[in-house]
Scaffold this active site. Structure first.
Site, PDB file in Angstrom:
ATOM      1  N   SER A 688      32.065  50.770  60.724  1.00 54.13           N
ATOM      2  CA  SER A 688      32.431  52.146  60.381  1.00 54.13           C
ATOM      3  C   SER A 688      33.401  52.236  59.200  1.00 54.13           C
ATOM      4  CB  SER A 688      33.026  52.863  61.597  1.00 54.13           C
ATOM      5  OG  SER A 688      34.191  52.204  62.038  1.00 54.13           O
ATOM      6  N   LYS A 731      38.906  58.734  66.996  1.00 56.98           N
ATOM      7  CA  LYS A 731      39.263  58.658  65.582  1.00 56.98           C
ATOM      8  C   LYS A 731      39.854  59.978  65.090  1.00 56.98           C
ATOM      9  CE  LYS A 731      35.684  55.208  64.527  1.00 56.98           C
ATOM     10  NZ  LYS A 731      34.386  54.939  63.883  1.00 56.98           N
TER      11      LYS A 731
END
Length: 784
Positions: A688, A731
């Site tokens: 990511s 996140k």
């Protein structure tokens, strides 16, 4: 009754044809033998009185029902009896007579005569049949020898009676004397009495004497062995057996017998399932044959303790009031909407279908997000008992399934132990830290959990110790985990995962005010008015002293403030302390976390990424720089293989699309590129960060800074596509804590926005992209 002795001769011709009949219950009288009798019934006493006033002759007939206390009837009596002469009679009381009688001859009852309150019968006297020959003499000799040996082995018989048997010359008299003396039943003696043929009588007595001698010799042999070979344990056993016999004589039960009866009563009372009942009864029968000092006795009694204390059929009543349950959940926890919604759904289904099998829920999320305490809250809402066991570090399969019942220390597994502690078969059972179960040579506990956590199988769960099925289908199992990757796929497939992904700052403030501060105030002995927290103080603690998804560090900092306040109250006698934003540092010291987002991302070549960790989300700085060299790519910062591959893919994409990005196509010919991710002591990996690395390189090569307070996440391909990633909520929460105002994420992650709290969606601007050119356009400032 004493032993019967030969007495005096009597003329049988003087015996009348009609005799008064006195029933005997526990003894039989033989001709020429003497027997003491106690007569207590009124009609029998009258019979004795009338006989004493006449010729003293009576008939004695044995009752078929030994020990019968009720009045006898004609049918209760045998037909063969013995006529007897009353030698002595004494009356201590009006209705009690003591007699000493001597047998005269056998008789057969022809019929009974009415007219008296006692029995009267017309009798026919029986004479012995058979002449004395060699066979009879041999039988007599054998009986005499055996009887003499019996007298020697029997302490209760006088030695003279053995010599007396040798002096008897009549075979019938010898048979009668020996039969009346040896230890045999009334029925056996009556059979001898009824035998007219002398040889047959001698043979029958021979059998009785042989059997009696074998019993005595065996007993004597056992006694000799016990005396000659008795260590401490044998001596104790011998004494216990003696004590048991004494207690039996006194009518008292020994402790062992009491314990057996207690177990038997428990088994009946518990209403065990069929298999468990059979196993319990089998083990109880084994226990009754064991000595209490043996180790096997302890093993069997412990097993019976477990079988009779496990709640096979005991259940607690579920609270199916949805409103009340919702209120309980809201009282105990703030937020956690998805988890609460699932519990309410479970209650609704139970209300409509009480027989439905419960789900296996798995609460997954970072530490400190309330997974374990939510389990307690569910138990309180349902009105069930709560049991928690920690699986962290468990490596032995026996911890789940129990030990085999082969040694003294064997025990059931933790599942059955927990059920017994709960005292109900439907508790809320929390298996904490299921992601930290290990395995080694002792087995794989996670494999043993496959049966426990399968609603289709656990109704017949078999613990190795119990070795009988136990129904776990009524138990509500809840598991907790920080990460799901370490849970075996087969086990994970059996569970319904609910993610508890952390709290926003606003939620933390609410939780601190509602739960944490009152709890710490109470634990530190402070009253409500003695310490007051301003909202600004709580905000500062959250932003400057903690950086976490959960609440544990926040509670520790609140505890530290309470300790400082308690010290002031005690030392300075301060009545009230108000904790403001400005004086938090007095209690907690210097600020631990500062926002570096603006400072560190203020030059070209620096981009902020978002990463997922086991303890929640984190922000990640990616720095890129170029220097003279020859096509070198250096990667530092403890990067894993996947992250290194993302950096190579990002560089390849820029080289392929250099013209479109306004980058010289030969920029890589005379330069080396260095990509660094700070916090180099911490290993980092995952795809990511691909978007962040490409943006950092794009910013460096185009000399365009990344927009202020902007972060991003996403995986890239060589063609520049932006692929979706996981951990979006964690996140986003981490970015919000760090002060990020704009987040770029893959377009295909737009569906995850429903998990993002509304407050954050208002505070943060979200941009979605499906290719890298869009990302660069959104992330980089305009060229000057």
């Amino acid at each position: 009754m004493t032993e019967q002795q030969p007495f005096m001769e009597f003329d049988t011709d003087k015996i009348p044809e009609i005799l008064p009949i006195l029933p005997l219950s526990e003894a039989a009288l033989f001709p020429k033998m003497v027997l003491p009798i106690v007569v207590m019934q009124g009609d029998s006493v009258q019979l004795v009185d009338e006989a004493m006033s006449k010729d003293r002759i009576i008939g004695l007939v044995v009752s078929k029902n030994s020990g019968q206390s009720t009045p006898h009837t004609q049918n209760d009596l045998y037909t063969v009896g013995t006529s007897a002469l009353i030698l002595k009679m004494a009356k201590a009381e009006e209705n009690k007579a003591q007699l000493l009688v001597q047998g005269v001859s056998r008789f057969t009852v022809k019929d009974y005569i009415e007219g008296k309150p006692y029995f009267q019968a017309r009798v026919t006297h029986i004479a012995d049949k058979g002449a004395k020959d060699k066979e009879a003499e041999a039988l007599m000799s054998n009986i005499t020898g055996l009887f003499t040996r019996i007298v020697e082995l029997s302490p209760g018989l006088p030695r003279e009676i053995g010599a007396m048997s040798s002096s008897i010359s009549e075979p019938g008299t010898l048979a009668d004397m020996v039969a009346s003396t040896i230890n045999s039943t009334v029925e056996e003696k009556q059979k001898i009495l009824e035998t007219e043929d002398v040889k047959e009588r001698l043979k029958a007595v021979n059998q009785l004497v042989n059997y009696q001698l074998e019993v005595l010799e065996l007993g004597n042999k056992i006694q000799t062995q016990v005396k000659g070979d008795m260590d401490k344990q044998q001596r104790e056993y011998y004494l216990r057996q003696k004590l048991k016999a004494i207690k039996d004589e006194l009518g008292e039960k020994d402790e062992e017998g009491v314990e057996i009866e207690e177990y038997r009563a428990k088994i009946e009372e518990k209403n065990l399932p069929e298999e468990a009942r059979k196993e319990a009864e089998r083990e109880l029968n084994r226990l009754s044959r064991m000595h209490p000092s043996s180790s096997e006795y302890t093993v069997a009694s412990t097993y019976l303790d477990w079988l009779t204390t496990i709640p096979w059929n005991e259940s607690t009543q579920d609270n199916l009031d949805i409103k009340k349950a919702r209120k309980v959940l809201d009282e105990d926890h703030y937020g956690l909407k998805k988890a609460k919604k699932r519990i309410i759904e479970y209650l609704a289904v139970r209300k409509l279908n009480p027989d439905s099998k419960g789900p296996i829920l798995c609460f997954a999320g970072p530490p400190g997000t309330g997974k374990t305490s939510l389990g307690r809250s569910i138990a309180r809402a349902l009105g069930r008992k709560f049991i928690r066991i920690s699986l962290g570090g468990v490596r032995d399969e026996a911890e789940i399934r129990g030990h085999r019942r082969t040694y003294v220390g064997a025990l059931p597994g933790r599942i059955i132990q927990g059920i017994r502690r709960a005292e109900s078969n439907n508790p809320v059972f929390m298996l904490d830290e299921i992601d930290k179960v290990g395995s080694d040579f002792r087995g794989d506990p996670s494999s043993a959990l496959l049966e426990v956590l399968d609603p289709e199988q656990n109704d017949t769960f078999s613990d190795h110790y119990l070795d009988v099925p136990f129904d776990l289908s009524k138990v509500m199992f809840i598991t907790t985990a920080n990460i799901l990757d370490t849970i075996p796929p087969a086990l994970r497939d059996r569970m319904e995962v609910l993610k508890l992904l952390g709290y926003t700052d606003d939620e933390k403030i609410k939780i601190a005010e509602t739960f944490l501060i009152p709890r710490q105030r109470k634990e530190h002995g402070l009253k409500t008015e003695q310490i007051v927290f301003a909202e600004g103080a709580i905000k500062r603690v959250i932003s400057d002293y903690t950086r976490e998804a959960g609440l544990r560090n926040l509670e520790r900092e609140i505890a530290a403030i309470c300790r400082g306040a308690a010290t002031k109250v005690v030392e300075d006698a301060t009545e009230s302390i108000t904790v403001q934003s400005v004086n938090v540092g007095k209690y907690l010291g210097p600020v631990r976390f500062t926002s570096e987002v603006v400072e560190r991302a203020s030059t070209p070549g620096v981009a902020i990424g978002l990463a997922w960790t086991q303890v929640g989300g984190e922000i990640l700085f990616v720095e890129a720089t170029a220097m003279k060299g020859k096509k070198g790519l250096t990667l530092t910062g403890q990067l894993g293989d996947v992250m290194k591959e993302s950096a190579s893919a990002a560089l390849s994409f820029i080289r392929t699309n250099a013209a479109d990005m306004g980058v010289p196509e030969d920029f890589f010919e005379n330069q080396d590129i260095h990509i660094h991710v700070p916090a180099g002591a911490i290993p980092k990996d995952g795809p990511s960060a691909g978007v962040t690395m490409l943006t950092a390189l794009g910013s460096l090569l185009t000399s365009r800074k990344v927009r202020e307070k902007l972060a991003m996440t996403g995986e890239i391909t060589l063609r520049g596509q932006v692929l979706p990633v996981g951990g979006i909520k964690e996140k986003v929460l981490a970015a919000h804590r760090a002060g990020i105002e704009t987040i770029i994420m893959p377009k295909r992650n737009k569906k995850d926005m429903e998990d993002i709290p509304e407050k954050i969606q208002k505070d943060v601007r979200f941009l979605f992209a499906d290719n890298m050119m869009d990302v660069l356009e959104m992330a980089l400032e305009k060229a000057s």
